[in-house]
Design an enzyme around this catalytic site. Structure first.
Site, PDB file in Angstrom:
ATOM      1  CG  ASP A  64      -1.820  -0.967   1.254  1.00 48.79           C
ATOM      2  OD1 ASP A  64      -3.037  -1.013   1.319  1.00 48.79           O
ATOM      3  OD2 ASP A  64      -1.336  -2.262   1.415  1.00 48.79           O
ATOM      4  CD  GLU A 122      -6.988   2.871   2.423  1.00 50.50           C
ATOM      5  OE1 GLU A 122      -6.871   2.458   1.277  1.00 50.50           O
ATOM      6  OE2 GLU A 122      -7.159   2.209   3.319  1.00 50.50           O
ATOM      7  CG  ASP A 154      -7.972   2.052  -2.022  1.00 49.48           C
ATOM      8  OD1 ASP A 154      -6.888   1.889  -1.452  1.00 49.48           O
ATOM      9  OD2 ASP A 154      -9.153   1.912  -1.601  1.00 49.48           O
ATOM     10  CB  ILE A 178      -3.467  -2.195  -1.835  1.00 50.54           C
ATOM     11  CG1 ILE A 178      -2.106  -2.374  -2.592  1.00 50.54           C
ATOM     12  CG2 ILE A 178      -4.273  -3.497  -1.805  1.00 50.54           C
ATOM     13  CD1 ILE A 178      -1.420  -3.327  -1.792  1.00 50.54           C
ATOM     14  CG  ASP A 179     -10.616  -0.974  -2.997  1.00 48.14           C
ATOM     15  OD1 ASP A 179     -10.851  -0.702  -1.598  1.00 48.14           O
ATOM     16  OD2 ASP A 179     -11.599  -1.114  -3.894  1.00 48.14           O
ATOM     17  CB  THR A 231      -5.565  -4.048   2.476  1.00 46.92           C
ATOM     18  OG1 THR A 231      -5.558  -2.689   1.830  1.00 46.92           O
ATOM     19  CG2 THR A 231      -4.165  -4.424   2.859  1.00 46.92           C
ATOM     20  CG  HIS A 286     -15.706  -4.235   4.236  1.00 53.19           C
ATOM     21  ND1 HIS A 286     -14.405  -4.560   3.567  1.00 53.19           N
ATOM     22  CD2 HIS A 286     -15.140  -4.085   5.513  1.00 53.19           C
ATOM     23  CE1 HIS A 286     -13.449  -4.263   4.141  1.00 53.19           C
ATOM     24  NE2 HIS A 286     -13.755  -4.189   5.520  1.00 53.19           N
ATOM     25  CB  SER A 324     -10.890  -4.547  -4.565  1.00 53.88           C
ATOM     26  OG  SER A 324     -10.801  -5.273  -5.764  1.00 53.88           O
ATOM     27  CE  LYS A 365     -17.569  -5.421  -4.067  1.00 51.11           C
ATOM     28  NZ  LYS A 365     -16.056  -5.532  -3.194  1.00 51.11           N
ATOM     29  NE  ARG A 398     -18.634  -0.428   0.239  1.00 53.10           N
ATOM     30  CZ  ARG A 398     -17.745  -1.399   0.230  1.00 53.10           C
ATOM     31  NH1 ARG A 398     -17.471  -2.282  -0.651  1.00 53.10           N
ATOM     32  NH2 ARG A 398     -16.610  -1.385   1.332  1.00 53.10           N
ATOM     33  CG  ASP A 443     -12.894   2.150  -0.045  1.00 49.37           C
ATOM     34  OD1 ASP A 443     -11.899   1.921  -0.599  1.00 49.37           O
ATOM     35  OD2 ASP A 443     -13.257   2.309   0.955  1.00 49.37           O
TER      36      ASP A 443
END
Ligand SMILES: Nc1ncnc2c1ncn2[C@@H]1O[C@H](COP(=O)(O)O)[C@@H](OP(=O)(O)O)[C@H]1O
Ligand SMILES: [Mg+2]
Ligand SMILES: [Mg+2]
Ligand SMILES: [Mg+2]
Length: 409
Positions: A98, A121, A187, A189-190, A192, A295, A319, A322, A336, A349
Site C-alpha cells: 500500500d 488513503e 487507493d 491497494i483497495d 487489502t 463491509h 475491492s 466488483k 454494498r 473506494d
C-alpha cells in the site's frame, strides 16, 4: 553545371541527415510526453461529440501508466516479500505494498500535474517511526519500473530521489478534498484484505474536477483478461501466474466511454470498449458483494436478491474489481449495504469504479437512489451504501433495497 549540382548534393545531403538525426529524438520525447502513442493507448470513443473533444487525454495516459507501475509493485510484494502488514487505528490492515504503490502514483502525478491536490488513503507516519519498514518500502519503490525506460522517465518522471522524499510524497495525499478544483483520489491497494488472502484487489486512481469524476482507472491484476469470462469467486493471485490470462486495466473518461485492456509490464495495450450486459429479466441477474461481511450486509443482500427473484448465489469478491466486473458485463449488480450507521464510505473506494460503471452504461447510486457525491471531502458523507446496476433495472432494485432496509420512500 553537373559539377555544381554534385557539390550542392554533397553539402546538403549530409546536412539534412544531421538535422533529421538531431530532431528525431526530440520529436519522440515530445510525443512520449504530450501525445499518447496512437497504437498503444488509442481511445475508442462512445459518442461523436467525444471525437471532437479528446478531453483529459494526458490525464488518462498518466493515470494508466501510474496505475500499471504501482500494480507491478503490488504484484512483486505478493510474490517475493513478507507483506509487512500493520494494523491501522481503525483495525484495518495496511502493507508495504500500500505504501509503495501510493508513493509511486503520487510521484507520477506530481511530475505531470504539480498543482493538483491529492486525496490518498495512506500516510507515512508508520514509516517515519520504523526505519526497517521504511527501508523495505524504499527498496520496493526503487525496483518498481515499467519495462520501457523512456516512458518511465518521460511520462512518469523516473525514480524518486531518496527515502525521505518518498515519505514526503506519500504524505502529499493529505488533501481534504472538496467541491472545487482538480483533486485526484488514490487507493493504492483497495481490498487489502483480499490482497493478503490472495484474492481480488485493485489499484485505484480517479481525477475529480469540482467534485465531478472525470477520469478513472482500476488496475486488477487477478481478474481475467477476457471481458466475457463469467464472474467467478476464488480466482486470485495463484491463477494470475498463468501467462497472459489474468490482469486487466479498466479506465473511463467522462463522456468518452469505458475500456478494458490487458495489464502488462511494458507499453500499454490497446483498450477495448466495455458495456454493461443488457438485462431484460432481473431474476436472471448475477450480483456481487464484498467478501467481508463487516463491509456490506450479506444478510440484507440475500433478502433483496430473493425479493427480486434472483436465484443465483452472490459472487463475493474484494475491492473495486466488483465495479470493473459488472462494467464489462461479467456480472450485473453490485450491492454494498451499510453494516454500521456511522460508517462513511471513502471517496477512494468508489470514485474510479463509479465512473467506469456509468460510462459502461450503468447507474450508480446510494441505497436511497441518490448519486454518489464526491464533493464533500474525503468521505461520501451524504451517501449510504452503493447500488450499481444496469439503467433498465436500477429503479426496481432501489425500490426493493428501500423496502428491505426500511429506508424512506
Ligand atoms: N464498515 C465498513 N463498511 C464499508 N466499507 C468498509 C468498512 N470498513 C472498511 N471498509 C472499506 O472497505 C474497503 C474494501 O472494500 P471491499 O469489501 O469491497 O473489498 C476497504 O478498502 P481498503 O482495502 O483499501 O482499506 C475499506 O476502506
Ligand atoms: Mg485500507
Ligand atoms: Mg479501499
Ligand atoms: Mg486501500
Amino acid at each position: 553545371m553537373r559539377k555544381s549540382l554534385k557539390t550542392t548534393l554533397l553539402i546538403t545531403v549530409p546536412l539534412l541527415v544531421l538535422a533529421i538525426s538531431l530532431l528525431l529524438p526530440r520529436v519522440r520525447l515530445l510525443t512520449a510526453h504530450f501525445l499518447p502513442s496512437s497504437s498503444s493507448i488509442a481511445l475508442r470513443h462512445s459518442s461523436t461529440s467525444a471525437l471532437s473533444n479528446m478531453a483529459f487525454e494526458k490525464e488518462l495516459q498518466v493515470a494508466l501508466l501510474a496505475v500499471q507501475r504501482a500494480t507491478l509493485l503490488t504484484k512483486s510484494v505478493f510474490h517475493s516479500h513478507a507483506k509487512g502488514t500493520l494494523s491501522k487505528n481503525d483495525a484495518s490492515p495496511v502493507t508495504i505494498g500500500d505504501f509503495g504503490a501510493q508513493a509511486l502514483i503520487i510521484s507520477a502525478l506530481q511530475h505531470n500535474f504539480p498543482n493538483d491536490e491529492i486525496v490518498a488513503e495512506e500516510e507515512a507516519k508508520d514509516l517515519r517511526e520504523n526505519s526497517q519498514l521504511r527501508e523495505t518500502v524504499w527498496e520496493l519503490v526503487q525496483a518498481a519500473k515499467l519495462s520501457d525506460a523512456q516512458v518511465e522517465k518521460d511520462v512518469l518522471g523516473g525514480a524518486i530521489s531518496s527515502a525521505d522524499s518518498m515519505l514526503d510524497i506519500i504524505d502529499k495525499g493529505d488533501s481534504k478534498g472538496g467541491s472545487s478544483g482538480r483533486i485526484w483520489a488514490i487507493d493504492p491497494i483497495d481490498g487489502t484484505k483480499g490482497f493478503l488472502r490472495g484474492g481480488q484487489y485493485a489499484v485505484c486512481l480517479a481525477l475529480m474536477v469540482d467534485g465531478d469524476v472525470k477520469v478513472g482507472v482500476l488496475g486488477c491484476p487477478n481478474l481475467p483478461v477476457s471481458d466475457s469470462e463469467p464472474l467467478k469467486e476464488g480466482i486470485g493471485a495463484d491463477a494470475s501466474d498463468e501467462e497472459g490470462r489474468f490482469g486487466v486495466l479498466f479506465s473511463a473518461v467522462q463522456g468518452q466511454g469505458a475500456e478494458s485492456r490487458p495489464f502488462t509490464a511494458g507499453a500499454l495495450k490497446e483498450g477495448k470498449s466495455i458495456q454493461m450486459k443488457p438485462l431484460s429479466n432481473i431474476a436472471d441477474a448475477t450480483f456481487c458483494e464484498s467478501v467481508e461481511a463487516g463491509h456490506s450486509s450479506q444478510g440484507d443482500a440475500a433478502n433483496i436478491a430473493s425479493k427480486l427473484g434472483i436465484t443465483k448465489p452472490s459472487v463475493r469478491m474484494d475491492s473495486q474489481a466488483k465495479y470493473g466486473s459488472i462494467a464489462r458485463g461479467a456480472g450485473d449488480l453490485y450491492l454494498r449495504l451499510p453494516v454500521r450507521k456511522d460508517y462513511q464510505e471513502k471517496i477512494w473506494d468508489h470514485a474510479a469504479g463509479d465512473l467506469i460503471v456509468r460510462e459502461a452504461g450503468g447507474m450508480v447510486t446510494d441505497v436511497d437512489g441518490q448519486k454518489l457525491d464526491f464533493s464533500h471531502g474525503r468521505t461520501l458523507k451524504e451517501n449510504k451504501g452503493v447500488i450499481a446496476a444496469p439503467k433498465s433495472v436500477h429503479g426496481k432494485v432501489i425500490e426493493v433495497v428501500k423496502e428491505v432496509l426500511g429506508r424512506p420512500t
